[in-house]
Design an enzyme around this catalytic site. Structure first.
Site, PDB file in Angstrom:
ATOM      1  N   HIS A 286     -82.862  51.505  61.114  1.00 10.87           N
ATOM      2  CA  HIS A 286     -83.457  50.344  59.955  1.00 10.87           C
ATOM      3  C   HIS A 286     -82.281  49.119  59.356  1.00 10.87           C
ATOM      4  O   HIS A 286     -81.169  50.605  59.466  1.00 10.87           O
ATOM      5  CB  HIS A 286     -83.640  51.581  59.081  1.00 10.87           C
ATOM      6  CG  HIS A 286     -85.015  51.287  57.667  1.00 10.87           C
ATOM      7  ND1 HIS A 286     -84.812  50.851  56.699  1.00 10.87           N
ATOM      8  CD2 HIS A 286     -86.199  51.158  57.971  1.00 10.87           C
ATOM      9  CE1 HIS A 286     -85.441  50.007  55.954  1.00 10.87           C
ATOM     10  NE2 HIS A 286     -86.679  51.111  56.545  1.00 10.87           N
TER      11      HIS A 286
ATOM     12  N   ASP B  12     -91.382  55.717  61.461  1.00 10.40           N
ATOM     13  CA  ASP B  12     -92.386  55.675  62.559  1.00 10.40           C
ATOM     14  C   ASP B  12     -92.047  57.287  63.969  1.00 10.40           C
ATOM     15  O   ASP B  12     -93.461  57.040  65.083  1.00 10.40           O
ATOM     16  CB  ASP B  12     -92.626  54.083  63.042  1.00 10.40           C
ATOM     17  CG  ASP B  12     -92.643  53.012  62.035  1.00 10.40           C
ATOM     18  OD1 ASP B  12     -94.500  53.612  61.627  1.00 10.40           O
ATOM     19  OD2 ASP B  12     -92.280  52.008  61.974  1.00 10.40           O
TER      20      ASP B  12
END
Ligand code: CMC
Length: 429
Positions: free
Chosen positions: A306, A364
């Site tokens: 991320h 996700d």
């Protein structure tokens, strides 16, 4: 550049010997921001920051995330507390209005959404015009753009009442459009929403056309809470940039959905499931981890890493626990896939490459396991993300339009093309 002790101002010396003072803005939480606008007017210089790694594009009072601590707050409230205690619609109200609703406010909000819960015939025709094998995200972008066709003339973006109506409309219509897309792709008649069902019960009812277990609707509600907003991510920034020109808000939303589709962003949930299927069994994990580390191989571990989180994504932590509970409760055949995902996670987290790069599972990584257990087809996963993120997009759009400092977003560039040269007529080339 001299960094003064009390960081209220930074001095910058130009090549011409001129010195300018750049104000440093102190936010409520997080890194201070240096105001660099005078760079160009004073020094004729621009700031170069590919991927906006160090650039704040706006001030925002909606969502805060601290990547080092793995912390996410909506309007100041920790995501774990909201996930435990609030429905998705309470969180929508919180994001839109800045405060949690009381019972009467929540009921009024539900009634407002209920009034907007219709699928316009023109939007339905757009969905039905697609070949059934088309990707649902392509259909979603078009369906939302078609809403601009319906509402453009009646939406004055400078009127706060019209803006609120748009926000409610978008939140109410997104699950109806998403379910209609699924029904069209599977050759089934489109179902109408029911006023007696909750937001997620309604979506599952419209999608599957049959009653759904409460536990499924609750799991989906929790997933929607976790996906509701995430500050200035690519799709939200796209909505803001598109919207900054004063375009129709549905057009800005369609642009945001287009950005979400990419595998580096919301498309990762679909990519994770395809990756897990490709890995197939625990004995192949090592091979895929090695591929992810190989600079000459474009493969990446999907659902890992991320831009902001350099610690465990707090949403992934909650989703992993939820996946565990839900699969057990449903006695799901997806247990082996979840097992594989957990084994992949632990292999990656003990690997020096993932440790040193601070790569952890993101939102996700486990969400697809839940969507699959709920019976949602894999191509619909990013559409699910879009339903939940709509409240984030419209809240950011509203905040931006109401900001008296709003200017059209217009980045500069460092030009690296051909230098000035003389034109050569066609016959002389
Ligand atoms: N697998 C292997 N290596 C990775 C991964 C990964 N998933 N993610 C980042 N890296 C490496 C990358 O190769 C680079 O290594 P080096 O510095 O040695 O060249 C380093 O980590 C930094 O990567 P980056 O691409 O510069 O990082 P970024 O902040 O630009 O990208 C990201 C963030 C999320 C796009 C990226 O981590 C990624 O592609 N992850 C996989 C896709 C994914 O799961 N996306 C969902 C993001 S969260 C939810 C959402 O936004 O929708």
């Amino acid at each position: 550049m001299t960094n003064q002790k009390q960081v209220n101002e930074l001095e910058l010396k130009g090549e011409n010997g001129k010195t300018i003072k750049l104000a440093v803005r102190q936010p409520v939480l997080g890194a201070p921001g240096m105001e660099i606008s005078p760079l160009f007017s004073e020094f004729g210089m621009v700031a170069y920051d590919p991927g906006f790694a160090s650039t704040a594009s706006c001030e925002s009072a909606i969502t805060y995330l601290d990547g080092a601590r793995g912390e996410l707050l909506f309007r100041g409230y920790p995501i774990a507390q909201l996930a435990e205690h609030c429905s998705f619609l309470e969180v929508c109200f919180l994001l839109l209005h800045g405060e949690l609703p009381n019972q009467a406010e929540l009921e009024a909000f539900k009634r407002d959404l209920g009034r907007e819960a219709v699928l316009e015939p023109s939007v339905r025709r757009v969905i039905e015009s697609f070949p059934v094998e088309s990707h649902p995200m392509a259909m979603l972008i078009s369906a939302v753009a078609a809403l601009a066709g319906v509402y453009h003339d009646s939406t004055d973006i400078h009127d706060p009442v019209a803006r609120t109506r748009f926000a409610n409309q978008a939140i109410a219509k997104m699950p109806i459009i998403a379910a209609a897309i699924h029904r069209h792709r599977t050759g089934q008649a489109i179902e109408s929403p029911r006023s007696d069902l909750s937001y997620t019960q309604n979506f599952l009812h419209m999608t599957f056309g049959s009653p759904v277990a409460d536990v499924s609707a609750q799991a989906l509600d929790l997933l929607f809470v976790l996906h509701a907003d995430h500050s200035q991510n690519a799709s939200t920034s796209t909505v803001r940039l598109a919207g900054s020109s004063g375009t129709d808000p549905y057009a800005a939303l369609a642009a945001g959905i287009a950005s979400l589709w990419g595998p580096a962003h919301g498309g990762a949930n679909e990519a994770v499931l395809r990756m897990l299927n490709e890995i197939g069994s625990a004995d192949r994990i090592e091979h895929f981890v090695a591929r992810a580390k190989d600079r000459n191989d474009p493969f990446r571990l999907m659902g890992f890493g991320h831009r902001v989180y350099k610690n465990y994504d707090p949403r992934a932590m909650i989703i992993r626990q939820m996946a565990h509970d839900l699969l057990q409760h449903l006695g799901s055949r997806d247990e082996p896939l979840f097992e594989l995902a957990m084994q992949l996670e632990s292999k990656a987290l003990e690997d020096e490459y993932f440790v040193s790069h601070k790569l952890y599972p993101n939102v996700d990584f486990y969400s697809g396991v839940i969507y699959r257990a709920l019976g949602i087809p894999v191509e619909m996963f990013t559409v699910m993300f879009a339903i939940a993120r709509t409240v984030g997009w419209v809240t950011h759009w509203q905040e931006m339009i109401a900001d008296p400092k709003l200017r059209i977003g217009r980045p500069r560039q460092l030009y690296i093309g051909a230098a000035r040269r003389e034109f050569v007529p066609l016959g002389q080339r």
